[in-house]
Design an enzyme around this catalytic site. Structure first.
Site, PDB file in Angstrom:
ATOM      1  N   ASP A 174      -3.674   8.370   3.851  1.00 31.80           N
ATOM      2  CA  ASP A 174      -2.420   8.976   1.833  1.00 31.80           C
ATOM      3  C   ASP A 174      -2.428  11.122   2.462  1.00 31.80           C
ATOM      4  OD1 ASP A 174      -5.301   8.499   1.013  1.00 31.80           O
ATOM      5  OD2 ASP A 174      -4.737  10.899   1.114  1.00 31.80           O
ATOM      6  N   ASN A 180     -21.971  11.561   0.840  1.00 33.77           N
ATOM      7  CA  ASN A 180     -21.190  10.436   1.375  1.00 33.77           C
ATOM      8  C   ASN A 180     -21.387  10.060  -0.723  1.00 33.77           C
ATOM      9  OD1 ASN A 180     -19.105   8.756   2.003  1.00 33.77           O
ATOM     10  ND2 ASN A 180     -21.264   7.504   2.347  1.00 33.77           N
ATOM     11  N   HIS A 213      -5.657   8.190  11.872  1.00 31.58           N
ATOM     12  CA  HIS A 213      -5.146   6.586  12.209  1.00 31.58           C
ATOM     13  C   HIS A 213      -3.643   6.479  11.700  1.00 31.58           C
ATOM     14  CE1 HIS A 213      -9.763   5.332  11.164  1.00 31.58           C
ATOM     15  NE2 HIS A 213      -9.592   5.511  12.979  1.00 31.58           N
ATOM     16  N   SER A 238     -17.973   5.199   5.976  1.00 33.11           N
ATOM     17  CA  SER A 238     -19.079   4.191   6.343  1.00 33.11           C
ATOM     18  C   SER A 238     -19.312   4.721   7.214  1.00 33.11           C
ATOM     19  CB  SER A 238     -18.679   2.586   5.864  1.00 33.11           C
ATOM     20  OG  SER A 238     -18.068   2.409   6.778  1.00 33.11           O
ATOM     21  N   ARG A 281       1.267  -1.442  -0.143  1.00 28.56           N
ATOM     22  CA  ARG A 281      -0.008  -0.121   0.096  1.00 28.56           C
ATOM     23  C   ARG A 281       1.250   1.417   0.060  1.00 28.56           C
ATOM     24  NH1 ARG A 281      -3.670   0.098   4.801  1.00 28.56           N
ATOM     25  NH2 ARG A 281      -5.137   1.721   3.630  1.00 28.56           N
ATOM     26  N   CYS A 283      15.887  -0.373  12.965  1.00 19.62           N
ATOM     27  CA  CYS A 283      15.908   1.294  13.832  1.00 19.62           C
ATOM     28  C   CYS A 283      17.005   1.862  13.225  1.00 19.62           C
ATOM     29  CB  CYS A 283      15.253   1.369  14.718  1.00 19.62           C
ATOM     30  SG  CYS A 283      15.199   3.432  15.397  1.00 19.62           S
TER      31      CYS A 283
HETATM   32  C1  BV8 Z   1     -10.398   1.866  19.459  1.00 19.05           C
HETATM   33  C2  BV8 Z   1      -5.093   2.196   9.548  1.00 19.05           C
HETATM   34  C3  BV8 Z   1     -10.158   2.491  22.241  1.00 19.05           C
HETATM   35  C4  BV8 Z   1      -4.640   2.449   8.559  1.00 19.05           C
HETATM   36  C5  BV8 Z   1      -7.817   1.412  10.232  1.00 19.05           C
HETATM   37  C6  BV8 Z   1     -16.791   1.616  19.991  1.00 19.05           C
HETATM   38  C7  BV8 Z   1     -16.168   2.994  20.572  1.00 19.05           C
HETATM   39  C8  BV8 Z   1     -14.964   2.637  20.864  1.00 19.05           C
HETATM   40  C9  BV8 Z   1     -14.373   1.561  19.413  1.00 19.05           C
HETATM   41  C10 BV8 Z   1     -14.768   0.488  18.867  1.00 19.05           C
HETATM   42  C11 BV8 Z   1     -16.414   0.906  19.009  1.00 19.05           C
HETATM   43  N1  BV8 Z   1     -16.756  -0.345  18.963  1.00 19.05           N
HETATM   44  C12 BV8 Z   1     -15.713  -0.992  17.868  1.00 19.05           C
HETATM   45  C13 BV8 Z   1     -14.642  -0.524  18.061  1.00 19.05           C
HETATM   46  C14 BV8 Z   1     -13.551  -1.170  18.146  1.00 19.05           C
HETATM   47  C15 BV8 Z   1     -12.800  -0.691  16.781  1.00 19.05           C
HETATM   48  C16 BV8 Z   1     -13.674  -0.586  15.485  1.00 19.05           C
HETATM   49  O1  BV8 Z   1     -14.653   0.511  14.999  1.00 19.05           O
HETATM   50  N2  BV8 Z   1     -13.583  -1.920  15.058  1.00 19.05           N
HETATM   51  C17 BV8 Z   1     -14.778  -1.595  13.864  1.00 19.05           C
HETATM   52  C18 BV8 Z   1     -14.417  -2.269  13.141  1.00 19.05           C
HETATM   53  C19 BV8 Z   1     -17.293  -2.242  13.746  1.00 19.05           C
HETATM   54  N3  BV8 Z   1     -12.760   0.445  16.385  1.00 19.05           N
HETATM   55  C20 BV8 Z   1     -10.546   0.471  16.656  1.00 19.05           C
HETATM   56  O2  BV8 Z   1     -10.361  -0.718  16.803  1.00 19.05           O
HETATM   57  C21 BV8 Z   1      -9.897   1.834  17.430  1.00 19.05           C
HETATM   58  N4  BV8 Z   1      -9.414   2.317  18.293  1.00 19.05           N
HETATM   59  O3  BV8 Z   1     -11.025   2.120  19.306  1.00 19.05           O
HETATM   60  O4  BV8 Z   1      -9.643   2.011  20.381  1.00 19.05           O
HETATM   61  C22 BV8 Z   1     -10.469   3.813  21.949  1.00 19.05           C
HETATM   62  C23 BV8 Z   1     -10.679   4.670  21.065  1.00 19.05           C
HETATM   63  C24 BV8 Z   1     -10.540   5.872  21.508  1.00 19.05           C
HETATM   64  C25 BV8 Z   1     -10.566   6.674  23.076  1.00 19.05           C
HETATM   65  C26 BV8 Z   1      -9.578   5.579  23.815  1.00 19.05           C
HETATM   66  C27 BV8 Z   1     -10.264   4.146  22.995  1.00 19.05           C
HETATM   67  C28 BV8 Z   1      -9.167   1.932  15.803  1.00 19.05           C
HETATM   68  C29 BV8 Z   1      -9.673   2.339  14.607  1.00 19.05           C
HETATM   69  C30 BV8 Z   1      -8.497   2.775  13.304  1.00 19.05           C
HETATM   70  C31 BV8 Z   1      -8.054   1.514  12.377  1.00 19.05           C
HETATM   71  N5  BV8 Z   1      -7.031   1.288  11.579  1.00 19.05           N
HETATM   72  N6  BV8 Z   1      -7.089   1.841   9.731  1.00 19.05           N
HETATM   73  C32 BV8 Z   1      -4.455   1.801   7.514  1.00 19.05           C
HETATM   74  O5  BV8 Z   1      -4.522   1.011   7.061  1.00 19.05           O
HETATM   75  O6  BV8 Z   1      -5.119   2.542   6.474  1.00 19.05           O
HETATM   76  S1  BV8 Z   1      -9.757   2.120   9.641  1.00 19.05           S
HETATM   77  C33 BV8 Z   1      -9.515   1.577   8.579  1.00 19.05           C
HETATM   78  O7  BV8 Z   1     -11.056   1.520   8.488  1.00 19.05           O
HETATM   79  C34 BV8 Z   1      -9.373   2.265   7.759  1.00 19.05           C
HETATM   80  O8  BV8 Z   1      -8.665   3.646   8.524  1.00 19.05           O
HETATM   81  C35 BV8 Z   1     -10.694   3.648   6.842  1.00 19.05           C
HETATM   82  O9  BV8 Z   1     -10.300   5.092   6.981  1.00 19.05           O
HETATM   83  C36 BV8 Z   1     -11.924   3.465   8.246  1.00 19.05           C
HETATM   84  C37 BV8 Z   1     -13.222   3.666   8.346  1.00 19.05           C
HETATM   85  O10 BV8 Z   1     -13.347   3.208   6.965  1.00 19.05           O
HETATM   86  P1  BV8 Z   1     -13.853   4.178   5.509  1.00 19.05           P
HETATM   87  O11 BV8 Z   1     -13.055   5.690   5.179  1.00 19.05           O
HETATM   88  O12 BV8 Z   1     -15.533   4.719   6.081  1.00 19.05           O
HETATM   89  O13 BV8 Z   1     -13.571   3.968   4.277  1.00 19.05           O
HETATM   90  P2  BV8 Z   1     -14.346   2.051   3.494  1.00 19.05           P
HETATM   91  O14 BV8 Z   1     -14.558   1.336   2.773  1.00 19.05           O
HETATM   92  O15 BV8 Z   1     -15.501   1.641   5.222  1.00 19.05           O
HETATM   93  O16 BV8 Z   1     -16.455   3.217   3.715  1.00 19.05           O
HETATM   94  C38 BV8 Z   1     -15.869   3.826   2.111  1.00 19.05           C
HETATM   95  C39 BV8 Z   1     -16.779   5.597   1.774  1.00 19.05           C
HETATM   96  O17 BV8 Z   1     -16.410   5.949   1.272  1.00 19.05           O
HETATM   97  C40 BV8 Z   1     -17.994   4.639   1.313  1.00 19.05           C
HETATM   98  O18 BV8 Z   1     -19.322   4.975   2.302  1.00 19.05           O
HETATM   99  C41 BV8 Z   1     -18.802   4.350   0.869  1.00 19.05           C
HETATM  100  O19 BV8 Z   1     -20.022   4.504  -0.562  1.00 19.05           O
HETATM  101  C42 BV8 Z   1     -18.340   5.657  -0.120  1.00 19.05           C
HETATM  102  N7  BV8 Z   1     -17.433   5.953  -1.394  1.00 19.05           N
HETATM  103  C43 BV8 Z   1     -16.815   5.231  -1.752  1.00 19.05           C
HETATM  104  N8  BV8 Z   1     -16.930   5.684  -3.339  1.00 19.05           N
HETATM  105  C44 BV8 Z   1     -16.828   7.213  -3.405  1.00 19.05           C
HETATM  106  C45 BV8 Z   1     -17.537   7.175  -1.960  1.00 19.05           C
HETATM  107  N9  BV8 Z   1     -17.518   8.025  -0.781  1.00 19.05           N
HETATM  108  C46 BV8 Z   1     -17.594  10.192  -2.319  1.00 19.05           C
HETATM  109  N10 BV8 Z   1     -16.900   9.826  -3.489  1.00 19.05           N
HETATM  110  C47 BV8 Z   1     -16.890   8.422  -3.392  1.00 19.05           C
HETATM  111  N11 BV8 Z   1     -16.553   8.177  -4.787  1.00 19.05           N
END
Ligand code: BV8
Length: 245
Positions: A102, A211, A117, A186, A65, A144
């Site tokens: 990015d 979106n 992130h 999303s 990536r 490192c």
């Molecule tokens: C954490 C790494 C604790 C880098 C990523 C409730 C509360 C807190 C946490 C949780 C919770 N429930 C669950 C959790 C845990 C978890 C989580 O959310 N799990 C999910 C799966 C349920 N969260 C975590 O673990 C986070 N950490 O919670 O720590 C904490 C928190 C706060 C304070 C103290 C303690 C860490 C999450 C980060 C994970 N790392 N990325 C990399 O590899 O890139 S996440 C990954 O998903 C990317 O960063 C990405 O950006 C992110 C979200 O995805 P989206 O960006 O939304 O992308 P997606 O494909 O899903 O959607 C794209 C959208 O674009 C769609 O809607 C589509 O329709 C639209 N689209 C497409 N084309 C277009 C468009 N829109 C406009 N124009 C277009 N042309």
């Protein structure tokens, strides 16, 4: 739905972005049908446990990536440039909070960008916590340059289960912003997906979703416009610069 109050030029604007804003620049999203999570298992490539279990597999995922982001045809699109224009022309503060790793917001002219992130172009040593810009291909044998430690170099990104970056600054901005825009996400990943709720409960801001299609949290937004980011973002920026919200 409460009528949005009239904007004032002192309003801070917070813009949350996700992978969708970079889709038209040629970067895969995560959850679209051809997205990254249709090809890779989150548990295998984007958690600290995966890195400890099989560092080579995780590093290969990010090496690929990181290299892809550097290809010449990955350029900021009209949505990124519109947000750069908004920061230049809006008299109040504009803060971009991106889930993306990015640098297309910076290329589009945004200067205040919080990468919650992490960033693909940076690496971090888990032994000495040094963070540097680097395009090196990472492996478990990488050393490192700061502490000479081995096996601790990783991409400077936030994996699932890890705490996102800049959370205090983001929370403070959400509570005082007059406008919260959510673009190309999303609404599936927390805590980013919960920001709109924080603005509605703890803040005073008008909330807008731009979106391709309704996100998981679409009903929480006071205003919603759907279509490709390269079209809906420039026209919404034009509107708020002309008449506020
Ligand atoms: C954490 C790494 C604790 C880098 C990523 C409730 C509360 C807190 C946490 C949780 C919770 N429930 C669950 C959790 C845990 C978890 C989580 O959310 N799990 C999910 C799966 C349920 N969260 C975590 O673990 C986070 N950490 O919670 O720590 C904490 C928190 C706060 C304070 C103290 C303690 C860490 C999450 C980060 C994970 N790392 N990325 C990399 O590899 O890139 S996440 C990954 O998903 C990317 O960063 C990405 O950006 C992110 C979200 O995805 P989206 O960006 O939304 O992308 P997606 O494909 O899903 O959607 C794209 C959208 O674009 C769609 O809607 C589509 O329709 C639209 N689209 C497409 N084309 C277009 C468009 N829109 C406009 N124009 C277009 N042309």
């Amino acid at each position: 739905m409460a009528r949005p109050r009239l904007s004032t030029s002192l309003d801070t604007i917070v813009v949350l972005t996700g992978a969708g804003i970079s889709k038209e620049s040629g970067i895969d999203t995560f959850r679209d049908k051809d997205g990254l999570w249709s090809k890779y298992d989150i548990e295998e490539v984007a958690t600290i446990q995966a890195f400890q279990r099989n560092p080579q597999k995780v590093l290969d995922f990010y090496n690929e990536r990181r290299a892809s982001f550097r290809s010449a045809n990955i350029r900021a699109n009209a949505a990124h440039h519109a947000l750069g224009r908004l920061e230049q022309e809006w008299p109040g503060e504009v803060i971009v909070v991106t889930q993306n790793i990015d640098l297309l917001h910076e290329e589009g002219g945004s200067r205040k960008v919080l990468h919650m992130h992490g960033q693909a172009g940076k690496i971090r040593c888990m032994h000495c916590d040094t963070i540097i810009d680097s395009e090196m291909e990472l492996s478990p044998a990488s050393v490192c340059a700061n502490c000479q430690g081995k096996g601790g170099l990783r991409p400077h990104v936030v994996w699932f289960g890890e705490i996102p970056l800049h959370m205090d600054e983001i929370g403070e901005a959400l509570d005082r912003c007059g406008l919260f825009m959510s673009i190309g996400t999303s609404g599936m990943v927390y805590p980013a997906a919960g920001f709109v709720q924080q603005v509605r409960i703890g803040g005073v801001g008008h909330t807008v979703e731009l979106n391709m299609e309704p996100s998981d949290g679409h009903s929480l937004f006071a205003e919603r416009h759907y279509g490709p980011a390269s079209e809906v973002v420039p026209s919404y920026v034009e509107k708020i610069l002309r008449e506020g919200w």
